[in-house]
Design a protein around this motif. Structure first.
Motif, PDB file in Angstrom:
ATOM      1  N   SER A  36      16.612  69.611   3.400  1.00 11.65           N
ATOM      2  CA  SER A  36      16.141  68.331   2.877  1.00 11.65           C
ATOM      3  C   SER A  36      14.787  68.483   2.186  1.00 11.65           C
ATOM      4  O   SER A  36      14.559  67.896   1.135  1.00 11.65           O
ATOM      5  CB  SER A  36      16.114  67.260   3.967  1.00 11.65           C
ATOM      6  N   ILE A  37      13.899  69.300   2.756  1.00 14.44           N
ATOM      7  CA  ILE A  37      12.598  69.486   2.104  1.00 14.44           C
ATOM      8  C   ILE A  37      12.767  70.238   0.781  1.00 14.44           C
ATOM      9  O   ILE A  37      12.073  69.955  -0.204  1.00 14.44           O
ATOM     10  CB  ILE A  37      11.606  70.265   2.998  1.00 14.44           C
ATOM     11  N   GLU A  38      13.693  71.173   0.739  1.00 14.05           N
ATOM     12  CA  GLU A  38      13.914  71.895  -0.527  1.00 14.05           C
ATOM     13  C   GLU A  38      14.406  70.944  -1.619  1.00 14.05           C
ATOM     14  O   GLU A  38      13.993  71.049  -2.770  1.00 14.05           O
ATOM     15  CB  GLU A  38      14.896  73.056  -0.313  1.00 14.05           C
ATOM     16  N   GLN A  39      15.254  70.011  -1.234  1.00 17.45           N
ATOM     17  CA  GLN A  39      15.713  69.022  -2.214  1.00 17.45           C
ATOM     18  C   GLN A  39      14.550  68.127  -2.666  1.00 17.45           C
ATOM     19  O   GLN A  39      14.426  67.811  -3.847  1.00 17.45           O
ATOM     20  CB  GLN A  39      16.824  68.143  -1.612  1.00 17.45           C
ATOM     21  N   THR A  65      12.512  62.591  13.777  1.00 13.76           N
ATOM     22  CA  THR A  65      13.743  61.803  13.889  1.00 13.76           C
ATOM     23  C   THR A  65      14.600  61.972  12.635  1.00 13.76           C
ATOM     24  O   THR A  65      15.824  62.084  12.717  1.00 13.76           O
ATOM     25  CB  THR A  65      13.406  60.312  14.106  1.00 13.76           C
ATOM     26  N   CYS A  66      13.939  61.995  11.483  1.00 12.94           N
ATOM     27  CA  CYS A  66      14.686  62.169  10.229  1.00 12.94           C
ATOM     28  C   CYS A  66      15.368  63.546  10.188  1.00 12.94           C
ATOM     29  O   CYS A  66      16.508  63.662   9.734  1.00 12.94           O
ATOM     30  CB  CYS A  66      13.766  62.019   9.028  1.00 12.94           C
ATOM     31  N   TYR A  67      14.680  64.586  10.646  1.00  8.23           N
ATOM     32  CA  TYR A  67      15.322  65.903  10.706  1.00  8.23           C
ATOM     33  C   TYR A  67      16.545  65.837  11.634  1.00  8.23           C
ATOM     34  O   TYR A  67      17.597  66.405  11.339  1.00  8.23           O
ATOM     35  CB  TYR A  67      14.359  66.980  11.215  1.00  8.23           C
ATOM     36  N   GLY A  68      16.380  65.131  12.745  1.00  5.40           N
ATOM     37  CA  GLY A  68      17.501  64.947  13.663  1.00  5.40           C
ATOM     38  C   GLY A  68      18.658  64.208  12.998  1.00  5.40           C
ATOM     39  O   GLY A  68      19.822  64.558  13.175  1.00  5.40           O
ATOM     40  N   GLN A  69      18.308  63.200  12.190  1.00  6.96           N
ATOM     41  CA  GLN A  69      19.331  62.447  11.460  1.00  6.96           C
ATOM     42  C   GLN A  69      20.092  63.340  10.494  1.00  6.96           C
ATOM     43  O   GLN A  69      21.306  63.223  10.331  1.00  6.96           O
ATOM     44  CB  GLN A  69      18.686  61.337  10.620  1.00  6.96           C
TER      45      GLN A  69
END
Lengths: 371, 371
Positions: free
Chosen positions: A49-52, B184-188
C-alpha cells in the motif's frame, strides 16, 4: 517592469518552481523510503500500500502547495529552511489523500498520467474476465484505495508532528491541517450534492464559486500559507493578510484548472480532456455557456454533461460553444481579475517584502499555467 | 473470591460501564452539538453529514475504548477526570471513522441496529426504481460515507488537541492516535487480501491471530490505554505493562466478537447473525471447524463462506458443525486463556492498584459479554 506591484518575473518563478520541486521530491522519496521499511516489517500488504501511495504521489504535480507552506513561513519571518521543507510535505500528502478518495467519488480512472489509485489496485485482477469477477475486482480496488487514502491522510499529520519546530507552533499547525481537511470535506459534500442535483437551473455561478472557495481556495492556497505562517509564530494580522491573498488565488487556480480540463493538453495535465464534463461537473465554463447559448447549443451541452460516452467530436463542439458564447473569455477574465486582487492584497500588509514579490509572481503564474 | 488476582466483581464492572457510558454519551452529544452549529454556518450538506455521523456514533456501543483511555490514564497516576473524559472521545470517534469505511469495504448494510453509513445516504434516493438510478444512488451513498469517515477521523484528532493537557503530552497522544490508525489500516489491507485469497488452505489460524493483533488488539485495547497513559506522562515501563495486558485482551475481544457474530443475539449485537460468514471472513471459528470437519461438512461451510445468499437454515447447520467439531469450544477456551494472561500481566507492574483491579475485571467481562 513599470508595474505598481513589487513582483518577480515569470522566468524567475519557473526557476523557483523547478528547484523547489527537486527539493520536495527528494524529501518525499526519503519519507516514503522510511515508511516502506517500517510497513515492510509489519506485512506485505502494508508495504504494497505504501508503494502504491509513493508511486501516486511522486508521479504528480508542481508541488505548489508545499511551496505555499514555505512562502507563508518566510513571509512571516521564518528562517529554518530545513525544518519548513520537512513540514511542507504535509500538504502534499494531504493532496494525495484527497485525490485518492476524490477519484473514487468522481469515478475517475486516470490521474497524473497514470491510473487512479482504485484502478491501480483493481488491475491486480486483470486476468479475471467474467462480469462477477470484474465486480469483485472493482470493489477490491475501491476498498484498497479507501484504506490507502486513510493511511496517507495520517502521514500528513505525521510530517507536521515530526518536524523540528516548537511544540506550541506545531500543535497550531496540526490544528490548521485538521481544519483544512474538514473544510475540504464539507466542500466535497456540497460538490457531491450539486452533482446529484439533476436540475441544472438550481445551480448558480455563485454556488460554483462558493464550492471553489470552500474546497480549492482553502486547501490549495489559504491552508498551506497558514500552516507555514503558524510555524513561524504568525499573529492574527499576518494570517488575515495571507487570507486576503490566498482566497482569490485559490479561486483563480480552480477557474484555470477548469479551463485546462476543457482546453488543456492531456499530456501536460495528466487527465483526459473533458473529464469534468463527462462526470457532470457544473463548472463556471459550462454554466456560463448554458446561460448565453441558444436552445440548440444548450441541448448539445446538456446531452454531454454527465455522459461518460461523450466522443472527442462532441467535446470539440462544446469547446466551440464555450468560445462562441463568450464563456471562455468570461472565465479567463474572472481568473485575471482574481489574480489582480491577489497581487493588490499581498502588497498592503506587514509581510516580508522578498517573499511577497514571489507570491505576486505566483499569482500570474497560476492563471497562465498550462498544466 | 479466593482469586489470586486483585479483581473487582462483574456486577461492579457492569455498574462502571453503565455510569461511564452515560458520561461519554453526554460528552459526545455536546461535541456533536457544537460541530453541527459550526458546519451549519458553512453549508447544509456539511450540517447533514455531521448529523449522520452523530446518529451513527450515538446509536452504538458500550464505549469500552474511551473507558480504556480513562483507565490507562488513571493506571499511570492521572488525576484530571474532566480532561481525560474529553480526550477519551477521540477513540470513540476513531471507531466511528473506521467502522464507516469498513462497512463500505465489507459491503455491510447494517451496523448498530441501523443502516451502515453508505446505506443511510443511499436511502435518500429511495424513490428511484430503475437499475441505473439504483447504481447512482449506491455510488452516492458510498461517496458520502467516504467523506463522512474522513470528517470523523479528523474529529478524533481534534478531540485530543482541544483537551486540557500540557502540550508535550497532548502531542504524544496525537502521535499515538496516528500510529493506531495506521496500524489498523495495515491490518485492514491484510484482511482485504486475505478475503481476496480464494484458496482457504493458504490462510492459517496464525494469520487470523496476526490480523486480530494488528487490527483489534492495537486499536481496541493497546491504543486507547496508551493514549490515556501518555496523557498522564507515562514512561516506557508503564506503557510496556499496559501492552502486556492489552494485546491478549484485544485478541480475546475479537475472538468473542467472532463468537457473537455467529452465535449471538442479533438484537443485542446490532448486526445480522452470520454476516462475517456471508462476507467470506475467515474467522478462527470457521478455520478450526474446516480443519476438524469431515468432507461433507467442509463442503457445507465452503458453500456458504462468502455467499451473501446464505439462508438462516444454512447458518444453523454451520453452527452445529462449529459445535460438533469442537471449534466453538476451542475459540472459547482460547479467549479464556488470553483473558487469564491479561489478568496475570496487569498485576505484575507498577500501576495504580485500584485501576488494575478494574482492568482485571474488564478482561473477564470481555470474554463473557453478550453484545
Amino acid at each position: 517592469m513599470g508595474n505598481k506591484y513589487s513582483i518577480i518575473n515569470q522566468e524567475k518563478i519557473s526557476e523557483i518552481l523547478i528547484t523547489h520541486k527537486q527539493k520536495i521530491d527528494a524529501k518525499l522519496e526519503e519519507f516514503f523510503h522510511n515508511k516502506i521499511s517500517e510497513a515492510g516489517l509489519i506485512s506485505l500488504s502494508g508495504r504494497e500500500s505504501i508503494e502504491q501511495i509513493r508511486s501516486f504521489t511522486m508521479r504528480g504535480g508542481k508541488r505548489i502547495r508545499p511551496l505555499l507552506v514555505i512562502l507563508g513561513y518566510k513571509a512571516c519571518g521564518g528562517k529554518n529552511d530545513k525544518a519548513i521543507a520537512d513540514a511542507a510535505l504535509a500538504v502534499e500528502l494531504m493532496e494525495s489523500f484527497l485525490l485518492i478518495h476524490d477519484d473514487i467519488i468522481d469515478q475517475d480512472a486516470f490521474r497524473r498520467g497514470g491510473p487512479a489509485m482504485h484502478k491501480a489496485f483493481e488491475s491486480k485482477f486483470e486476468g479475471h474476465k467474467t462480469e462477477a469477477a470484474k465486480t469483485v475486482a472493482a470493489h477490491y480496488g475501491i476498498s484498497a484505495a479507501i484504506i490507502c487514502g486513510d493511511i496517507v491522510s495520517i502521514m500528513g499529520s505525521e510530517a507536521l508532528i515530526s518536524s523540528d519546530f516548537p511544540l506550541r507552533e506545531k500543535l497550531k499547525a496540526v490544528e490548521k491541517f485538521n481544519k483544512v481537511v474538514t473544510s475540504t470535506c464539507y466542500g466535497q459534500m456540497l460538490d457531491l450534492d450539486s452533482e446529484a442535483e439533476q436540475d441544472i437551473r438550481k445551480i448558480s455561478a455563485e454556488d460554483v464559486l462558493a464550492i471553489h472557495k470552500m474546497k480549492t481556495a482553502v486547501y490549495t492556497a489559504e491552508g498551506p500559507l497558514h500552516i507555514g505562517a503558524l510555524l513561524a509564530g504568525a499573529g492574527e494580522k499576518q494570517l488575515k493578510a495571507l487570507s486576503d491573498y490566498a482566497i482569490p488565488l485559490g479561486i483563480a487556480f480552480q477557474i484555470q484548472d477548469d479551463i485546462l480540463g476543457m482546453f488543456g493538453d492531456e499530456k501536460k495535465t495528466g487527465k483526459p480532456v473533458g473529464s469534468d464534463l463527462n462526470e457532470g461537473k457544473k463548472t463556471l465554463l459550462i454554466l456560463k455557456a448554458l446561460e448565453k447559448a441558444g436552445k440548440k447549443e444548450r441541448c448539445i451541452i446538456l446531452g454531454c454533461l454527465g455522459n461518460r460516452q461523450t466522443s472527442l467530436e462532441q467535446i470539440e463542439d462544446i469547446r466551440k460553444i464555450i468560445v462562441s458564447t463568450g464563456s471562455l473569455e468570461y472565465s479567463k477574465s474572472l481568473a485575471a481579475k482574481f489574480a489582480a486582487e491577489c497581487k493588490e492584497a499581498i502588497q498592503k500588509q506587514g509581510l516580508d517584502k522578498d517573499t511577497t514579490s514571489v507570491l505576486a509572481g505566483l499569482a500570474d503564474y497560476i492563471v497562465n499555467r498550462e498544466k
